[in-house]
Design a protein around this motif. Sequence first.
Motif, mmCIF file in Angstrom:
data_model
loop_
_atom_site.group_PDB
_atom_site.id
_atom_site.type_symbol
_atom_site.label_atom_id
_atom_site.label_comp_id
_atom_site.label_asym_id
_atom_site.label_seq_id
_atom_site.Cartn_x
_atom_site.Cartn_y
_atom_site.Cartn_z
ATOM 1 N N ALA A 1 0.829 -1.205 0.000
ATOM 2 C CA ALA A 1 0.000 0.000 0.000
ATOM 3 C C ALA A 1 0.865 1.258 0.000
ATOM 4 O O ALA A 1 0.623 2.193 -0.770
ATOM 5 N N LEU A 2 1.885 1.298 0.850
ATOM 6 C CA LEU A 2 2.731 2.494 0.954
ATOM 7 C C LEU A 2 3.592 2.700 -0.285
ATOM 8 O O LEU A 2 3.956 3.836 -0.599
ATOM 9 N N ALA A 3 3.924 1.606 -0.989
ATOM 10 C CA ALA A 3 4.743 1.719 -2.198
ATOM 11 C C ALA A 3 4.043 2.532 -3.277
ATOM 12 O O ALA A 3 4.686 3.075 -4.174
ATOM 13 N N MET A 4 2.711 2.620 -3.191
ATOM 14 C CA MET A 4 1.944 3.389 -4.160
ATOM 15 C C MET A 4 1.989 4.888 -3.859
ATOM 16 O O MET A 4 1.443 5.687 -4.615
ATOM 17 N N GLU A 5 2.638 5.252 -2.748
ATOM 18 C CA GLU A 5 2.719 6.639 -2.290
ATOM 19 C C GLU A 5 1.334 7.280 -2.208
ATOM 20 O O GLU A 5 1.071 8.332 -2.808
ATOM 21 N N PRO A 6 0.423 6.641 -1.474
ATOM 22 C CA PRO A 6 -0.935 7.179 -1.386
ATOM 23 C C PRO A 6 -0.985 8.438 -0.545
ATOM 24 O O PRO A 6 -0.146 8.657 0.338
ATOM 25 N N LYS A 7 -1.964 9.268 -0.801
ATOM 26 C CA LYS A 7 -2.213 10.413 0.063
ATOM 27 C C LYS A 7 -2.837 9.955 1.385
ATOM 28 O O LYS A 7 -2.617 10.557 2.428
ATOM 29 N N VAL A 8 -3.628 8.881 1.295
ATOM 30 C CA VAL A 8 -4.336 8.366 2.463
ATOM 31 C C VAL A 8 -4.187 6.849 2.520
ATOM 32 O O VAL A 8 -4.417 6.160 1.518
ATOM 33 N N LEU A 9 -3.806 6.343 3.687
ATOM 34 C CA LEU A 9 -3.724 4.904 3.921
ATOM 35 C C LEU A 9 -4.958 4.488 4.717
ATOM 36 O O LEU A 9 -5.223 5.018 5.801
ATOM 37 N N LEU A 10 -5.727 3.552 4.165
ATOM 38 C CA LEU A 10 -6.950 3.073 4.794
ATOM 39 C C LEU A 10 -6.711 1.667 5.334
ATOM 40 O O LEU A 10 -6.272 0.782 4.593
ATOM 41 N N LEU A 11 -6.983 1.459 6.625
ATOM 42 C CA LEU A 11 -6.691 0.201 7.291
ATOM 43 C C LEU A 11 -7.972 -0.381 7.878
ATOM 44 O O LEU A 11 -8.566 0.206 8.777
ATOM 45 N N ASP A 12 -8.402 -1.524 7.362
ATOM 46 C CA ASP A 12 -9.643 -2.152 7.815
ATOM 47 C C ASP A 12 -9.305 -3.316 8.752
ATOM 48 O O ASP A 12 -9.092 -4.439 8.321
ATOM 49 N N GLU A 13 -9.225 -3.010 10.046
ATOM 50 C CA GLU A 13 -8.845 -3.987 11.069
ATOM 51 C C GLU A 13 -7.641 -4.818 10.617
ATOM 52 O O GLU A 13 -7.704 -6.056 10.556
ATOM 53 N N PRO A 14 -6.518 -4.173 10.323
ATOM 54 C CA PRO A 14 -5.391 -4.877 9.714
ATOM 55 C C PRO A 14 -4.752 -5.929 10.608
ATOM 56 O O PRO A 14 -4.084 -6.831 10.105
ATOM 57 N N PHE A 15 -4.943 -5.823 11.930
ATOM 58 C CA PHE A 15 -4.308 -6.774 12.838
ATOM 59 C C PHE A 15 -5.325 -7.665 13.557
ATOM 60 O O PHE A 15 -4.991 -8.361 14.507
ATOM 61 N N GLY A 16 -6.571 -7.635 13.101
ATOM 62 C CA GLY A 16 -7.648 -8.329 13.791
ATOM 63 C C GLY A 16 -7.486 -9.841 13.845
ATOM 64 O O GLY A 16 -7.982 -10.484 14.776
ATOM 65 N N ALA A 17 -6.806 -10.437 12.878
ATOM 66 C CA ALA A 17 -6.686 -11.898 12.822
ATOM 67 C C ALA A 17 -5.412 -12.413 13.476
ATOM 68 O O ALA A 17 -5.145 -13.614 13.456
ATOM 69 N N LEU A 18 -4.632 -11.522 14.085
ATOM 70 C CA LEU A 18 -3.344 -11.900 14.646
ATOM 71 C C LEU A 18 -3.430 -12.136 16.147
ATOM 72 O O LEU A 18 -4.312 -11.613 16.826
ATOM 73 N N ASP A 19 -2.486 -12.926 16.675
ATOM 74 C CA ASP A 19 -2.432 -13.142 18.115
ATOM 75 C C ASP A 19 -1.997 -11.855 18.814
ATOM 76 O O ASP A 19 -1.465 -10.929 18.190
ATOM 77 N N ALA A 20 -2.220 -11.791 20.129
ATOM 78 C CA ALA A 20 -2.042 -10.553 20.884
ATOM 79 C C ALA A 20 -0.613 -10.010 20.812
ATOM 80 O O ALA A 20 -0.406 -8.798 20.642
ATOM 81 N N LEU A 21 0.387 -10.879 20.933
ATOM 82 C CA LEU A 21 1.770 -10.410 20.923
ATOM 83 C C LEU A 21 2.188 -9.897 19.549
ATOM 84 O O LEU A 21 2.852 -8.859 19.434
ATOM 85 N N THR A 22 1.796 -10.621 18.495
ATOM 86 C CA THR A 22 2.111 -10.174 17.131
ATOM 87 C C THR A 22 1.398 -8.867 16.839
ATOM 88 O O THR A 22 1.971 -7.947 16.229
ATOM 89 N N ARG A 23 0.165 -8.758 17.283
ATOM 90 C CA ARG A 23 -0.616 -7.540 17.083
ATOM 91 C C ARG A 23 0.066 -6.346 17.745
ATOM 92 O O ARG A 23 0.211 -5.280 17.136
ATOM 93 N N ALA A 24 0.499 -6.524 18.994
ATOM 94 C CA ALA A 24 1.166 -5.442 19.719
ATOM 95 C C ALA A 24 2.455 -5.030 19.015
ATOM 96 O O ALA A 24 2.754 -3.836 18.885
ATOM 97 N N HIS A 25 3.208 -6.012 18.536
ATOM 98 C CA HIS A 25 4.464 -5.719 17.843
ATOM 99 C C HIS A 25 4.207 -4.917 16.566
ATOM 100 O O HIS A 25 4.906 -3.931 16.284
ATOM 101 N N LEU A 26 3.185 -5.304 15.807
ATOM 102 C CA LEU A 26 2.893 -4.605 14.560
ATOM 103 C C LEU A 26 2.309 -3.219 14.804
ATOM 104 O O LEU A 26 2.538 -2.296 14.016
ATOM 105 N N GLN A 27 1.566 -3.056 15.883
ATOM 106 C CA GLN A 27 1.088 -1.716 16.241
ATOM 107 C C GLN A 27 2.269 -0.778 16.480
ATOM 108 O O GLN A 27 2.278 0.370 16.011
#
Length: 268
Positions: A157-183
């Motif tokens: 997504a960022l490679a497209m150099e967007p003006k706006v990045l839209l995130l639809d629950e991007p970490f919702g399917a991940l375990d708690a520790l992985t989610r925290a790390h990616l946040q």
Amino acid sequence: MEKIIQERYVQLENIDMTFFTKKGTFEALKDVNISIREGEFISIIGHSGCGKSTVLNLIGGLLRPTQGNLFCAGREIAGPGPDRAIVFQNHSLLPWLTCAENVHLAVERVFGAKEGKAKLKQRTQDAITLVGLAHAADKRPNEISGGMKQRVGIARALAMEPKVLLLDEPFGALDALTRAHLQDELMGIMAQSGCTAVMVTHDVDEAVLLSDRIVMMTNGPAATVGEILEVDLERPRKRLQLAEDSRYNHLRSEVLKFLYERHARKAA
């Protein structure tokens, strides 16, 4: 020269959204008004069925409102475009391509007509490096973890150099520790890119940690903006320090209070 921040970079004006189905009409959104500043990180939160993803899809141009106006950087949003990139909960990577090839596919689509192969390759490498995956660039999706796949999605997504990045629950399917790390990683990535971001989430802690403001939606049908909470916490933010920060805990309580009251009304 100092950059002038646009106060109404993304604008939703008097938005109504009605879906017409075989079972009849369903009014998802009613009179939604949101102004998003350039470079701002906004979270949209609310109970299931409150139209969070509908708002995101409207900004992304995947839906057209029944009534109202949508603008991005002074232009009307009339459909999808590379100025607004979407990261879904499902990373949607092509399994036969490597991480780098998945990112390059987006780069080529956006910049291929005006840039040479060397520049396109550099854009791909820069995006992969930005999300910390240079070591996995040549791996295929089945060779990396779920968290790494989601980072590839963000890189694409960022490679497209967007003006706006839209995130639809991007970490919702991940375990708690992985989610925290990616946040934590996302905070660093957004600080580097300076991109405007709009994220849908069910996670109160995630919303307070990442956001400049939190848009809290009322229950559907005919959902609208209930409150907008200013998250006046200094950046950069450190997760462990915030856990004992009184202001952080107050903001968290305000979101929980809003959600609890809406749940009580719905139950009644």
